[in-house]
Structure formats: structure tokens, C-alpha cells
Design a protein around this motif. Sequence first.
Motif, short mmCIF file in Angstrom:
data_model
loop_
_atom_site.label_atom_id
_atom_site.label_comp_id
_atom_site.label_asym_id
_atom_site.label_seq_id
_atom_site.Cartn_x
_atom_site.Cartn_y
_atom_site.Cartn_z
N ILE A 92 0.73 -1.36 0.00
CA ILE A 92 -0.04 0.08 -0.15
C ILE A 92 0.87 1.20 -0.12
O ILE A 92 0.68 2.14 -0.85
N ALA A 93 1.91 1.24 0.77
CA ALA A 93 2.80 2.35 1.08
C ALA A 93 3.36 2.84 -0.33
O ALA A 93 3.64 3.64 -0.95
N LYS A 94 3.82 1.42 -1.29
CA LYS A 94 4.59 1.63 -2.46
C LYS A 94 3.30 2.15 -3.50
O LYS A 94 3.98 3.09 -4.26
N SER A 95 2.32 1.66 -3.37
CA SER A 95 1.23 2.06 -4.60
C SER A 95 1.05 3.60 -4.17
O SER A 95 0.92 4.28 -5.17
N GLN A 96 0.94 3.98 -2.85
CA GLN A 96 0.61 5.51 -2.60
C GLN A 96 1.95 6.35 -2.91
O GLN A 96 1.55 7.43 -3.62
N GLY A 97 2.93 5.85 -2.99
CA GLY A 97 4.13 6.54 -3.31
C GLY A 97 4.01 6.83 -5.29
O GLY A 97 4.40 7.74 -5.79
N ASP A 98 3.71 5.35 -5.54
CA ASP A 98 3.54 5.49 -7.31
C ASP A 98 2.63 6.71 -7.65
O ASP A 98 2.77 7.14 -8.40
N ASN A 99 1.35 6.44 -7.14
CA ASN A 99 0.31 7.21 -7.15
C ASN A 99 0.57 8.64 -7.20
O ASN A 99 0.27 9.43 -7.96
N ALA A 100 1.33 9.13 -6.17
CA ALA A 100 1.77 10.45 -5.52
C ALA A 100 2.74 11.07 -6.89
O ALA A 100 2.62 12.09 -7.27
N LEU A 101 3.62 10.18 -7.45
CA LEU A 101 4.44 10.44 -8.39
C LEU A 101 3.63 10.82 -9.68
O LEU A 101 4.02 11.81 -10.49
N VAL A 102 3.00 10.28 -10.04
CA VAL A 102 2.09 10.13 -11.26
C VAL A 102 1.07 11.39 -11.17
O VAL A 102 1.21 12.04 -11.91
N GLN A 103 0.51 11.53 -9.94
CA GLN A 103 -0.38 12.73 -9.81
C GLN A 103 0.67 14.16 -9.72
O GLN A 103 0.14 15.00 -10.29
N SER A 104 1.82 13.94 -9.29
CA SER A 104 2.67 15.06 -9.51
C SER A 104 3.06 15.31 -10.85
O SER A 104 3.10 16.78 -11.15
N MET A 105 3.24 14.30 -11.42
CA MET A 105 3.64 14.48 -12.99
C MET A 105 2.13 15.45 -13.85
O MET A 105 2.64 16.06 -14.40
N PHE A 106 1.14 14.67 -13.44
CA PHE A 106 -0.12 15.51 -14.07
C PHE A 106 -0.09 17.03 -13.81
O PHE A 106 -0.52 17.87 -14.34
N GLY A 107 0.13 17.01 -12.42
CA GLY A 107 -0.13 18.43 -11.94
C GLY A 107 0.95 19.45 -12.51
O GLY A 107 0.56 20.50 -12.76
N ALA A 108 2.28 18.92 -12.49
CA ALA A 108 3.44 19.78 -13.22
C ALA A 108 3.11 19.91 -14.63
O ALA A 108 3.04 21.11 -15.27
#
Length: 171
Positions: free
Chosen positions: A116-132
Motif C-alpha cells: 500500500i505504501a509503495k502504491s501510494q508513492g507511485d500514485n503520488a508520483l503520477v499525480q505530481s507529473m500530471f500536476g506539473a
Amino acid sequence: MRTHSGAGLMEAAQAAGQLIGGVGAYEAGKYNKAVAETEAVEAQNVGAADELRVREAARAAIGQQVAAQGSNGFAMGTGSAIDALQQSQINAALDAMQVRQEAKSRARALRIQGAIAKSQGDNALVQSMFGAASSTYRMQQDWASARRGSTPRPTSSGGSEGGGNALYEGP
């Protein structure tokens, strides 16, 4: 115009900050997964050691039970004495199995927590890419809007209507 370039820098900094935050969350997720895996292995090792202690304690208790039967005049290993020993062995095996199952369950829960922690990290990275990317797109759109009206109007090759230096005001 100066305030617009300051806003552009601010949006660029926000986009960079989003990416940095996403990469940080991704790295934290990977680290937390590794920690959870280490804790899961440790939980299994502790469980195996506990299981061994249960089995050793059961063997000692059964040995005392056999000695007590002999000292009380029972015919050791026959009749109700053997039934009591068999029941003690069954109980010891069940206790050991329960300890092993609890350790497996703890390890599984820790591994799930890590995933779950790894998935949250993966999702945060993808979200940050879309946000950027969204911030960068907005910045480009704002820049294009700010430039509208300052681009020289195309002139026709044969006329002097308004001169060649007129500014295009846009639609």
C-alpha cells in the motif's frame, strides 16, 4: 508585463515543487515497502522461534507427565495414560500451528502495508507529473494570452494601410 513574468516563475516553481514532492513520496513509498518487508521477515523469524519454544515446552511437559504417571503407579504408555500423552501431543501441535499461523498473518499484514505504501508513492508520483504538466500548460496558455496584442500585424505587400508598424490587437 513584469507581474506576468513573476507569475510564470511562480507557476514554474510550483510545477517543479510538485515533481519534487511526487519523487519524494515515491521514494518514501519504496523505503516503507522495504521496511515492511524487513519487519515481515522478522515477524516470521520470531514466529518460528516462538513455535520452537512451544514445542520444547510441550516435550518437557510430556516428559514430566510420563514421569508422574510412573511415580503414581500407572502402567506407563498403556490405557488412559497413553490417551493423556496423545492428547498432550495433539494440544502441543495445535499450539505450535497457532503460533506459526499468527506469525504468517503478521508477516502478510506487513507486506500488504508495504505494498500500500509503495502504491501510494507511485500514485503520488503520477499525480505530481500530471500536476506539473497542467501547471506548465497553464503557464504556456497564460504566456500566449499575454503576448496576444503585442505581435505585429502582417502587412499586405502592396499597400500602406495603417503602415507596417501597427500592432495586431487579436480577435
